[in-house]
Write an enzyme that holds these catalytic residues in place. Structure first.
Site, PDB file in Angstrom:
ATOM      1  NE  ARG A 195      -4.317  -1.544   0.067  1.00 56.78           N
ATOM      2  CZ  ARG A 195      -4.247  -2.530  -0.721  1.00 56.78           C
ATOM      3  NH1 ARG A 195      -3.390  -2.762  -1.549  1.00 56.78           N
ATOM      4  NH2 ARG A 195      -5.488  -3.177  -0.719  1.00 56.78           N
ATOM      5  CD  GLU A 233      -3.299   3.175  -5.669  1.00 55.73           C
ATOM      6  OE1 GLU A 233      -2.328   2.941  -4.917  1.00 55.73           O
ATOM      7  OE2 GLU A 233      -3.995   2.360  -5.942  1.00 55.73           O
ATOM      8  CG  HIS A 265      -2.884  -0.797  -6.939  1.00 49.54           C
ATOM      9  ND1 HIS A 265      -3.371  -0.147  -5.890  1.00 49.54           N
ATOM     10  CD2 HIS A 265      -2.734  -1.903  -6.587  1.00 49.54           C
ATOM     11  CE1 HIS A 265      -3.580  -0.972  -4.846  1.00 49.54           C
ATOM     12  NE2 HIS A 265      -3.146  -2.204  -5.349  1.00 49.54           N
TER      13      HIS A 265
HETATM   14  C1  DGY Z   1      -5.202  -6.080  -3.075  1.00 46.68           C
HETATM   15  O1  DGY Z   1      -6.020  -7.043  -3.398  1.00 46.68           O
HETATM   16  O2  DGY Z   1      -5.183  -5.614  -1.967  1.00 46.68           O
HETATM   17  C2  DGY Z   1      -4.406  -5.501  -4.240  1.00 46.68           C
HETATM   18  O3  DGY Z   1      -3.946  -4.160  -3.806  1.00 46.68           O
HETATM   19  C3  DGY Z   1      -5.559  -5.416  -5.578  1.00 46.68           C
HETATM   20  O4  DGY Z   1      -5.534  -6.531  -6.026  1.00 46.68           O
END
Ligand code: DGY
Length: 322
Positions: free
Chosen positions: A237, A266, A284
């Site tokens: 993240r 983001e 992402h």
């Molecule tokens: C998640 O699943 O947490 C990713 O960031 C997106 O697939």
């Protein structure tokens, strides 16, 4: 018949698997606006949400007491206030396992792009700049025999470490608890404190969840302690990394480069990163394969429908809410 809100169209197989009436928000390429989310959640029995939607007390109040399940189309659930859902008896489920390998692949795509300067080479040719093979052109860093540090060695961290073994790298990791021997053994993975890992690694790959403790875990003081030849890759993240400090560290040559799949604010990307050659950035894409997004969609729908039937969703995160 149960009423459900789906906050973005999923792949066709997943939409077809939804065997209930649903309200689907299909807007421009932005997340569902907050006001719209609050309004359309009202009266729903289930929500199928993305990582872009904040599910907090305000949203749960707006939805109303009939809400039974929130199925998140992501493994990361930092967008959901799980204790608040649990307190209200609302089930929360996510999509673990199905995206592990795809996300580890993206981590490696970023690692290779950073150490071998793939993005820079690609941009050089696309800019139609004149070039000739040159002994000193775009020199990168070797991976063989060097050390990768995995921060957060859960499913995706382990999958990233498995690939490192194939590249002849030594694996060290930092985790809340040591890996069992049957997992650490084949990887040759050694546990380190965070500070040891930062100082020893040639590549650092971030796989920890975003929590108050990991927000800006990577900041100016950490970059100053990394090797100048090292690269940092983040597929977890965005807010785990202080982006402004990262841009400054790359610009100043404190580290060799960075690869980011996720961003602090983001979908915005820190302006200072955009002009830095040593940085590879992708929007992402960790789980973005046809196979994985299909599997995520089917699992999210399965979780949602189990919760609506009063059954235990396969990837339930808060069994206390049952
Ligand atoms: C998640 O699943 O947490 C990713 O960031 C997106 O697939």
């Amino acid at each position: 018949m149960a009423e459900v809100l789906v906050t973005r169209r999923l792949v066709d197989d997943a939409m077809a698997a939804l065997d209930c009436e649903y309200d689907l928000w299909e807007g421009p390429p932005t997340a569902i606006p907050r006001g719209e989310f609050l309004r359309r959640a009202k009266g729903k029995d289930g929500l199928l949400t993305l990582l872009t939607e904040k599910v907090d007390a305000e949203l749960l109040d707006a939805a109303g007491p009939q809400l039974r399940v929130v199925a998140n189309y992501a493994v990361g659930v930092d967008n959901i206030d799980i204790p608040e859902c649990t307190r209200r008896g609302i089930l929360v489920a996510n999509t673990p396992d199905v995206l592990t390998e795809a996300t580890a692949d993206i981590a490696w795509a970023l690692i290779l792009s950073c150490v071998r300067r793939i993005g820079e080479g690609d941009r050089l040719l696309r800019s139609r700049t004149e070039w000739i093979w040159d002994p000193r052109m775009l020199l990168g860093q070797e991976l063989y025999g060097r050390t990768i540090g995995i921060v957060g060695c859960g499913r995706i961290g382990q999958a990233t470490a498995r690939r490192a073994v194939g590249f002849g790298m030594r694996v060290i990791y930092h985790n809340s608890r040591p890996l069992p021997d049957e997992i650490a053994g084949p990887l040759g993975a050694e546990l380190r404190t965070f500070d040891e890992l930062v100082a020893e690694s040639d590549v650092i790959s971030i796989h920890c969840p975003l929590t108050p403790a990991t927000r800006h875990l990577f900041n100016a003081s950490v970059f100053a302690r990394m090797k100048p030849s090292a690269v940092l890759v983040n597929t977890s993240r965005g807010p785990v990394v202080d982006e402004k400090a990262l841009a400054e560290a790359v610009r100043a040559g404190e580290i060799f480069g960075a690869g980011l799949d996720v961003f602090e604010r983001e979908p915005a990307v820190e302006e200072a990163l955009l002009d830095l050659d040593g940085v590879t950035i992708v929007p992402h894409l960790g789980s973005a394969t046809i196979q994985t997004r299909t599997a995520m969609g089917l699992l999210a729908v399965e979780n949602l429908q189990a919760g609506l039937r009063g059954e235990r969703p396969r990837a339930l995160l808060n069994p206390e809410a049952l």
